[in-house]
Design an enzyme around this catalytic site. Structure first.
Site, PDB file in Angstrom:
ATOM      1  N   GLN A 119      33.896  31.339  39.452  1.00  0.00           N
ATOM      2  CA  GLN A 119      35.155  30.664  38.959  1.00  0.00           C
ATOM      3  C   GLN A 119      35.599  30.827  40.444  1.00  0.00           C
ATOM      4  OE1 GLN A 119      37.395  34.668  37.608  1.00  0.00           O
ATOM      5  NE2 GLN A 119      37.192  33.084  35.435  1.00  0.00           N
ATOM      6  N   TYR A 152      46.703  35.267  36.461  1.00  0.00           N
ATOM      7  CA  TYR A 152      47.017  34.509  38.005  1.00  0.00           C
ATOM      8  C   TYR A 152      48.028  33.032  38.194  1.00  0.00           C
ATOM      9  CZ  TYR A 152      43.604  38.515  39.413  1.00  0.00           C
ATOM     10  OH  TYR A 152      42.771  39.643  39.062  1.00  0.00           O
ATOM     11  N   ARG A 176      31.538  44.482  30.094  1.00  0.00           N
ATOM     12  CA  ARG A 176      31.500  46.505  30.063  1.00  0.00           C
ATOM     13  C   ARG A 176      29.648  46.386  30.148  1.00  0.00           C
ATOM     14  NH1 ARG A 176      37.586  47.743  28.131  1.00  0.00           N
ATOM     15  NH2 ARG A 176      36.880  45.079  27.113  1.00  0.00           N
TER      16      ARG A 176
END
Length: 329
Positions: A101, A172, A314
């Site tokens: 990424q 972002y 997670r």
């Protein structure tokens, strides 16, 4: 786990199953952004056995001005390629595919991190950075950022990865351009949805020219800000249709300014209303992440047509054996 085990081809990329390890920042890189032994050991441990079909490497900055945080991975110059080859080799030896990424933080950073004033589409403070007013990018600077994305993607290919993911989520820079909250421009990069994604389409085009048609390009989209005046699913349906036309091979769906958590979310796969709507609108694969902790839920989300691939973050972060158990190994 019949559907979770099912292979999937995305362009030239052939995945052994539908399980994805989504990008999660480790803050384990060297001070200059190069891959450290800690990062290699981390991804080696997570990908052991090849039970994860696709590993997406954490967001890496395309230029010093786009760096988000300390010890973030870099894809900003050719000096990082050699160590990144070691990382892609480890994951491939373990039997998983890997893409990387690439990102520009925009106003979601600080002068302490980048050495320069944060920039953005407009002079609107970031919700997570309210005391800093970013400098509005000029059109020439936007062209430079487009080139930086293309150059970064070419480095990803040279480092031996199977594809690249353009980051437009979690508040972002590209997420900032997409969101009406932060994009108040009056030129061709601001206004309606098609104008707010002009930079995305130019980046996709530049990236594909740099890496060639056979190299797989994903895009991670913050498909809703879950904030008043922000990105809505209606915006994202327009945007994802355009991204597909531009040649994106898969869409990785998450949140915008809300980040990777949906407000008040309690169910597993809490972004599924977004992925389901987008999946019904496009013909390319869609990835769903968000609070998925057991294989049964992953299977049900696939069976219900909510997505084509399932990202488990997670749970894999906490338990490196999660994927093996999920796949019944």
């Amino acid at each position: 786990m019949e559907l979770l085990h099912k292979p999937l081809s995305i362009g030239a990329l052939k995945l052994s199953n539908r399980l994805v390890m989504p990008p999660m920042a480790t803050a384990k890189s060297e001070d200059d952004g190069k891959v450290s032994q800690d990062i290699i050991d981390y991804y080696d441990e997570k990908s052991k056995g090849g039970h994860i079909g696709l590993v997406i490497i954490e967001h890496s900055y395309i230029s010093k001005e786009g760096k988000a945080s300390s010890n973030q991975l870099s894809i900003a110059d050719d000096s990082v390629i050699e160590n990144l080859k070691n990382l892609s080799d480890v994951i491939h030896r373990n039997g998983s595919k890997a893409i990387m990424q690439i990102n520009h933080a925009g106003s979601a950073t600080s002068a302490e991190i980048t050495g320069s004033s944060p920039v953005g589409p407009s002079t609107v403070p970031h919700p997570r950075n309210p005391n800093v007013i970013p400098r509005e990018l000029s059109k020439d600077e936007i062209k430079d950022i487009i080139s930086s994305f293309a150059n970064a993607a070419e480095r990803v290919k040279k480092a031996g990865f199977d594809g690249v993911e353009i980051h437009s989520a979690h508040g972002y820079l590209l997420s900032q351009f997409f969101s009406p909250i932060s994009n108040k421009r009056s030129d061709e990069y601001g206004g309606n949805v098609l104008s707010r994604i002009k930079i995305h389409l130019q980046i996709i085009n530049a990236v594909k020219k740099a890496v060639g048609e056979d190299f797989t390009v994903f895009l991670r989209l913050g498909a809703s800000d879950y904030m008043e005046g922000g990105i809505t699913i209606e915006d994202s349906l327009i945007a994802t249709g355009e991204f597909e036309k531009a040649g994106v091979s898969a869409l990785d769906i998450s949140g915008g300014f809300c980040g990777y958590i949906k407000p008040d979310a309690k169910e597993q796969g809490y972004f599924w209303p977004l992925t389901k709507a987008i999946k019904e609108h496009v013909s390319i694969p869609v990835i769903l992440t968000g609070g998925i902790t057991d294989a049964e839920s992953a299977e049900q989300l696939l069976a219900g047509g909510k997505a084509d691939l399932i990202g488990v973050g997670r749970s894999i972060l906490k338990d490196s054996g999660w994927a093996a158990h999920a796949m019944g190994i």
